[in-house]
Design a protein around this motif. Structure first.
Motif, PDB file in Angstrom:
ATOM      1  N   ARG A 183       6.532   9.521  -4.008  1.00 20.91           N
ATOM      2  CA  ARG A 183       6.309  10.825  -3.370  1.00 20.91           C
ATOM      3  C   ARG A 183       7.559  11.285  -2.627  1.00 20.91           C
ATOM      4  N   THR A 184       8.176  10.370  -1.883  1.00 16.86           N
ATOM      5  CA  THR A 184       9.338  10.736  -1.069  1.00 16.86           C
ATOM      6  C   THR A 184      10.672  10.466  -1.755  1.00 16.86           C
ATOM      7  N   GLY A 185      10.681   9.589  -2.774  1.00 18.71           N
ATOM      8  CA  GLY A 185      11.923   9.216  -3.434  1.00 18.71           C
ATOM      9  C   GLY A 185      12.744   8.219  -2.639  1.00 18.71           C
ATOM     10  N   GLN A 186      12.142   7.594  -1.645  1.00 17.30           N
ATOM     11  CA  GLN A 186      12.843   6.643  -0.776  1.00 17.30           C
ATOM     12  C   GLN A 186      12.400   5.214  -1.077  1.00 17.30           C
ATOM     13  N   THR A 187      13.269   4.254  -0.738  1.00 17.07           N
ATOM     14  CA  THR A 187      12.888   2.851  -0.815  1.00 17.07           C
ATOM     15  C   THR A 187      12.306   2.434   0.530  1.00 17.07           C
ATOM     16  N   GLU A 188      11.455   1.428   0.485  1.00 17.12           N
ATOM     17  CA  GLU A 188      10.794   0.937   1.693  1.00 17.12           C
ATOM     18  C   GLU A 188      10.746  -0.575   1.655  1.00 17.12           C
ATOM     19  N   ARG A 189      10.899  -1.180   2.786  1.00 11.74           N
ATOM     20  CA  ARG A 189      10.784  -2.633   2.878  1.00 11.74           C
ATOM     21  C   ARG A 189       9.401  -2.949   3.412  1.00 11.74           C
ATOM     22  N   GLY A 190       8.598  -3.550   2.575  1.00  8.85           N
ATOM     23  CA  GLY A 190       7.208  -3.817   2.924  1.00  8.85           C
ATOM     24  C   GLY A 190       6.308  -2.702   2.419  1.00  8.85           C
ATOM     25  N   MET A 191       5.005  -2.927   2.525  1.00  6.18           N
ATOM     26  CA  MET A 191       4.019  -1.963   2.036  1.00  6.18           C
ATOM     27  C   MET A 191       3.736  -0.926   3.118  1.00  6.18           C
ATOM     28  N   LEU A 192       4.629   0.049   3.262  1.00  4.91           N
ATOM     29  CA  LEU A 192       4.508   1.047   4.312  1.00  4.91           C
ATOM     30  C   LEU A 192       3.685   2.256   3.884  1.00  4.91           C
ATOM     31  N   SER A 193       3.792   2.636   2.638  1.00  3.58           N
ATOM     32  CA  SER A 193       3.130   3.847   2.141  1.00  3.58           C
ATOM     33  C   SER A 193       1.799   3.515   1.493  1.00  3.58           C
ATOM     34  N   ASN A 194       1.065   4.576   1.172  1.00  2.00           N
ATOM     35  CA  ASN A 194      -0.187   4.415   0.430  1.00  2.00           C
ATOM     36  C   ASN A 194       0.112   3.807  -0.935  1.00  2.00           C
ATOM     37  N   ALA A 195      -0.796   3.002  -1.426  1.00  2.00           N
ATOM     38  CA  ALA A 195      -0.598   2.314  -2.708  1.00  2.00           C
ATOM     39  C   ALA A 195      -0.336   3.297  -3.843  1.00  2.00           C
TER      40      ALA A 195
END
Length: 65
Positions: free
Chosen positions: A13-25
């Motif tokens: 959705r955002t096009g960003q990387t994340e460390r850990g499960m921060l966003s909705n599945a």
């Protein structure tokens, strides 16, 4: 990567990387071992999609003979 270290995800959705499960599945693609791998998620998804489409087309052509 240690078992307890957070993995990397790509947020579609955002096009960003994340460390850990921060966003909705529903928005997450992964997990990936590194941030660099997560950044390549859109490219990898396109490659997989093209490969699967080609395999499906080949399967359909084979069934016609």
């Amino acid at each position: 990567m240690a078992e307890d270290e957070p993995q990397w995800w790509y947020n579609s959705r955002t096009g960003q990387t994340e460390r850990g499960m921060l966003s909705n599945a529903i928005d997450r693609v992964g997990p990936f071992a590194t941030e660099e791998e997560a950044k390549r998620a859109p490219e990898k998804l396109r490659e997989n999609s093209q490969r699967w489409a080609a395999e499906e087309a080949a399967d359909n052509d084979w069934g016609k003979h």
